[in-house]
Design a protein around this motif. Sequence first.
Motif: not given
Length: 284
Positions: A67, A135, A171-172
């Motif tokens: 993550t 995710f 988001r990532v």
Amino acid sequence: MNGSRSNFTPADRSSSGPETPLASGSEGMLAPLLAPEPPSRPATGGPARLFSILGPVDHRRIELRNTAAPWRMVCALRIDTANGPFNGTGWLAGPRTVITAGHCLHNSAFASGGGGGWARRVTVIPGQSWNKQPFGAVVSTTFSCADPWLQTRDRAHDIGAVHLDDPVGERVGWMKYDALDPSALTRAAAVVSGYPEYAGSYEHLLVAKGPVRASLDGRLYYEIDTTDGQSGGPVWIGDVAAPTVVAVHGYEADATPAGVGPGVNSGALLTPDHLRLIQTWQGG
């Protein structure tokens, strides 16, 4: 260089757009290889192409901080085709763009009866670890490949893109990539990461590091262990806090020309033409 796109079937269209800023990862850590875990369900599908462990010892390691950046930017790919399911790897190059090997998207093995064909749909899972999908997963039916791959199966252009409706990269994050002088890469330390078969599944993020052996005819050759399912994974150099992708992984040692020598795997080296193509794909 032009690229072609498919929405289930090939189409001769591409689009251009403004250049998208690049972003790189910030942290990560290699962890010791875990003991095999019994799979909770049978492994599905097969590889888009075979790969190889180069010696008596498998030097790959499972990355546990899936993550954290940059590892969460590496994606497991579940590839649905007319000839059944396959597995591969990709990496985020922008908010809605996942780069992978062209043969993960257009492959003779995908068409029932042969002849070559596009994947039907691809499920993209960033940062997967075993059965955890921190995710989520995004399904796409829109893909692009470099024209030389579609036309002649040129391994130096074995590169493609999965286009996402969901801006997962916001988001990532996404990985920095560049076209570097091939002579500067020889003997550099490189890292290959991806989702190969391990312990009966394609759900662990495995990582290995090794030296670059050579660059020849648009391909990068490196002494790094890989196995089936890792096709399309990022080949990057530099510190884990600021990695730069320089190639797209794709081939086993058996695909290495005699002039390079035995004991290396390889991928398509990113070139300025590839960078422009990726920017075009991002605009689409």
